[in-house]
Design a protein around this motif. Sequence first.
Motif, PDB file in Angstrom:
ATOM      1  N   ASP A  84       0.855  -1.190   0.000  1.00  0.00           N
ATOM      2  CA  ASP A  84       0.000   0.000   0.000  1.00  0.00           C
ATOM      3  C   ASP A  84       0.890   1.238   0.000  1.00  0.00           C
ATOM      4  O   ASP A  84       1.530   1.563   1.006  1.00  0.00           O
ATOM      5  CB  ASP A  84      -0.915  -0.003   1.222  1.00  0.00           C
ATOM      6  N   ARG A  86      -0.357   4.274  -0.965  1.00  0.00           N
ATOM      7  CA  ARG A  86      -1.280   5.409  -1.018  1.00  0.00           C
ATOM      8  C   ARG A  86      -1.097   6.261   0.236  1.00  0.00           C
ATOM      9  O   ARG A  86      -1.470   5.845   1.333  1.00  0.00           O
ATOM     10  CB  ARG A  86      -2.716   4.906  -1.124  1.00  0.00           C
ATOM     11  N   SER A  89      -3.339   6.431   3.582  1.00  0.00           N
ATOM     12  CA  SER A  89      -4.098   5.201   3.791  1.00  0.00           C
ATOM     13  C   SER A  89      -3.868   4.665   5.197  1.00  0.00           C
ATOM     14  O   SER A  89      -2.751   4.762   5.731  1.00  0.00           O
ATOM     15  CB  SER A  89      -3.667   4.146   2.772  1.00  0.00           C
ATOM     16  N   TYR A  92      -0.944   2.358   4.979  1.00  0.00           N
ATOM     17  CA  TYR A  92       0.198   2.855   4.207  1.00  0.00           C
ATOM     18  C   TYR A  92       1.496   2.172   4.653  1.00  0.00           C
ATOM     19  O   TYR A  92       1.787   2.071   5.842  1.00  0.00           O
ATOM     20  CB  TYR A  92       0.330   4.364   4.395  1.00  0.00           C
ATOM     21  N   TYR A 184      -4.264   8.610  -0.815  1.00  0.00           N
ATOM     22  CA  TYR A 184      -5.402   7.738  -0.511  1.00  0.00           C
ATOM     23  C   TYR A 184      -6.712   8.410  -0.913  1.00  0.00           C
ATOM     24  O   TYR A 184      -7.612   7.755  -1.463  1.00  0.00           O
ATOM     25  CB  TYR A 184      -5.388   7.416   0.976  1.00  0.00           C
ATOM     26  N   GLN A 188      -9.454   6.902  -3.439  1.00  0.00           N
ATOM     27  CA  GLN A 188     -10.850   6.674  -3.059  1.00  0.00           C
ATOM     28  C   GLN A 188     -11.805   7.359  -4.034  1.00  0.00           C
ATOM     29  O   GLN A 188     -12.855   6.802  -4.394  1.00  0.00           O
ATOM     30  CB  GLN A 188     -11.088   7.172  -1.632  1.00  0.00           C
TER      31      GLN A 188
END
Length: 200
Positions: A84, A86, A89, A92, A184, A188
């Motif tokens: 991850d 992002r 997040s 993350y 993030y 989204q």
Amino acid sequence: MRELGIGGAYLIEPKVFPDSRGLFLEVFSQPVFTEAVGHPMNVAQVNCSVSARGTIRGLHAIHLPGQARYVSCPNGAIRDIVVDIREGSPTYGEHVAVELGEDDRHALYLAEGLAHGFAPLTEQATVVYLCSNTWSPQSSFEVNPLDPDLDLPWPRDHEPVLSGKDRAAPSLKEAARLGILPSYADCQARYAELASGAPR
């Protein structure tokens, strides 16, 4: 399909029907995918790679609007690791690792904004992946798969073989300083756009 510990990463566990002739399975089902993820997958490109044991391919990512990938390993076996990247997040910098191969025929889906890489667990492995958008060098970037802060569980039985680009890739912290990571919030918004059926 079931979501893994990182939002947007799913493991696909298909039903396999063996008989005296061999076996049959659905590698990809649009209705099943749409029900699990919330939107259909547009397939714009299908890639195939063959890798020898010791190879690490990744970590690869695409700038938004990105490229979602649906990965399978029809010959041999691999460890695929999703990271991850992002920023913002809740997960993350975290990763999930799955094994894909000819024995169980599992597959992996990772949404736009996630990075991944893989390494063979057999002497040779063939990987086929469906991509939601075509690839371009201007939109792609890499994060170093050997970043010690990530401490990813690559196979340790061989000296890693990387492309020059992957070996020279920045660490996650360096990529963040360079401003190349997706946010993030933007990811989204992108997922919501896909779920609404808005034009790509």
